[in-house]
Design an enzyme around this catalytic site. Sequence first.
Site, short mmCIF file in Angstrom:
data_model
loop_
_atom_site.label_atom_id
_atom_site.label_comp_id
_atom_site.label_asym_id
_atom_site.label_seq_id
_atom_site.Cartn_x
_atom_site.Cartn_y
_atom_site.Cartn_z
N SER A 141 44.66 56.42 31.77
CA SER A 141 44.78 55.19 32.57
C SER A 141 45.49 54.08 31.79
CB SER A 141 43.38 54.69 32.96
OG SER A 141 43.49 53.42 33.56
N THR A 165 38.94 54.36 40.44
CA THR A 165 40.09 55.18 40.81
C THR A 165 39.60 56.58 41.16
OG1 THR A 165 42.32 55.79 40.13
CG2 THR A 165 40.67 55.71 38.38
N LYS A 182 37.01 56.07 44.88
CA LYS A 182 37.29 54.92 45.75
C LYS A 182 36.45 54.94 47.03
CE LYS A 182 42.03 54.22 44.19
NZ LYS A 182 43.44 54.08 44.55
N GLY A 218 52.34 61.90 53.42
CA GLY A 218 50.94 61.99 53.01
C GLY A 218 50.05 61.14 53.89
N GLY A 252 46.50 60.63 53.00
CA GLY A 252 45.24 60.52 52.27
C GLY A 252 44.84 59.06 52.09
P1 NDP Z 1 44.52 61.99 48.45
O1 NDP Z 1 43.95 63.16 47.73
O2 NDP Z 1 43.63 61.13 49.27
O3 NDP Z 1 45.69 62.51 49.45
C1 NDP Z 1 46.66 63.39 48.99
C2 NDP Z 1 47.75 63.58 50.03
O4 NDP Z 1 48.79 64.37 49.43
C3 NDP Z 1 47.31 64.33 51.28
O5 NDP Z 1 47.98 63.79 52.39
C4 NDP Z 1 47.78 65.77 50.98
O6 NDP Z 1 48.08 66.51 52.17
C5 NDP Z 1 49.05 65.50 50.25
N1 NDP Z 1 49.50 66.59 49.38
C6 NDP Z 1 48.91 67.02 48.23
N2 NDP Z 1 49.64 68.01 47.65
C7 NDP Z 1 50.72 68.20 48.46
C8 NDP Z 1 51.84 69.07 48.40
N3 NDP Z 1 51.99 69.94 47.39
N4 NDP Z 1 52.77 69.00 49.38
C9 NDP Z 1 52.63 68.10 50.40
N5 NDP Z 1 51.58 67.25 50.51
C10 NDP Z 1 50.64 67.29 49.55
O7 NDP Z 1 45.30 61.14 47.32
P2 NDP Z 1 45.58 59.58 47.33
O8 NDP Z 1 46.05 59.24 48.69
O9 NDP Z 1 44.42 58.85 46.76
O10 NDP Z 1 46.79 59.44 46.26
C11 NDP Z 1 48.11 59.82 46.59
C12 NDP Z 1 49.04 59.40 45.47
O11 NDP Z 1 49.14 57.98 45.39
C13 NDP Z 1 48.63 59.89 44.10
O12 NDP Z 1 49.79 60.38 43.44
C14 NDP Z 1 48.15 58.63 43.40
O13 NDP Z 1 48.32 58.69 42.00
C15 NDP Z 1 49.06 57.58 44.02
N6 NDP Z 1 48.50 56.22 43.94
C16 NDP Z 1 49.16 55.29 43.17
C17 NDP Z 1 48.70 53.99 43.07
C18 NDP Z 1 49.44 52.99 42.22
O14 NDP Z 1 48.90 51.93 41.92
N7 NDP Z 1 50.68 53.25 41.84
C19 NDP Z 1 47.47 53.56 43.75
C20 NDP Z 1 46.86 54.60 44.58
C21 NDP Z 1 47.36 55.88 44.63
P3 NDP Z 1 46.90 67.27 53.01
O15 NDP Z 1 46.21 66.20 53.80
O16 NDP Z 1 47.63 68.23 53.85
O17 NDP Z 1 46.01 67.92 51.98
#
Ligand code: NDP
Length: 276
Positions: A17, A64, A68, A130, A132
């Site tokens: 981090s 994180t 969350k 995405g 998520g």
């Molecule tokens: P989640 O686990 O909640 O969601 C992950 C998402 O990614 C889902 O929609 C999932 O799809 C999709 N996914 C995962 N692997 C693949 C793949 N190989 N191909 C296509 N889709 C994929 O994660 P978060 O939403 O919490 O985080 C997402 C990203 O945002 C992370 O990289 C995190 O580090 C980044 N982030 C950065 C921040 C910053 O301050 N810069 C703050 C918050 C997050 P499915 O639903 O189909 O599984």
Amino acid sequence: MPYKDQYAVFGHPINHSKSPRIHQLFAKQTQQQISYEAQEVPAASFESAIQQFFQQGGKGLNCTVPLKELAWQRAEQLSRRAKLSKAVNTLILQENGTLLGDNTDGIGLVTDLLNNHAIPLSDRRILILGAGGASRGILEPLLQQSPRHIVIANRTVEKAITLSHEFSHLGDIRGCGYDDLNNAQFDLILNATSASLTGELPPLGEHLLAEKGCCYDLAYGNQPTAFVLWGQAQKAEKSLDGLGMLVEQAAEAFYLWRGVRPETSAIIDLLNAERS
Ligand code: NDP
């Protein structure tokens, strides 16, 4: 040694981090006496870790992955943006002893796009990859900027559709699968999948990015992510990662805790220099 108010980030894994470094830089810049540490906290230990932290005088926490949602459940009060995003990345100990949960991720992204990179959002066609927690957290602040429309594409199509319905009262937004993007074009493509964390890329067609369009990966690393490289190959005007968002969401958390807003650009420059 003078007493320092204590803050921390909880997560699992947490060893890489950058938050302690960022908050220590903020504290130095604004002459605030605080300590800020990273603490390894798996989901199963969240409740006991939180109790211990605040019993020992902690004033505020960042949470994180994967905490969350648990922090959202744990907060005794929620800000409006935390209610909508169903995730909390910042907990604030209030004067009456209760915990207020907030989510600063969305404002962090929008501030980075608008203020640091001059990427306009109004009347733009935006694609979010995405569906998520991160997507959920950025939707309201993005829709507040009056984009022409937002499309959410996700591997699990149902999640994208459900998410778009939840925010449809705030603007023109729809959800779909990657195959449904067809001949659509976008001025801004935001990667909010976690695919970058394993060096993967969602299945993207070759003509998705409009001329002079920009790409932005919420993920970040010491090397350009797979999506940042994809954006460069598509001749994006700008292809950026989420380091600026990380600093901006931290600045908003610092402001909530301390009432002082750090100046972020010098800190982003420093972190960029350190990783290159
Ligand atoms: P989640 O686990 O909640 O969601 C992950 C998402 O990614 C889902 O929609 C999932 O799809 C999709 N996914 C995962 N692997 C693949 C793949 N190989 N191909 C296509 N889709 C994929 O994660 P978060 O939403 O919490 O985080 C997402 C990203 O945002 C992370 O990289 C995190 O580090 C980044 N982030 C950065 C921040 C910053 O301050 N810069 C703050 C918050 C997050 P499915 O639903 O189909 O599984």
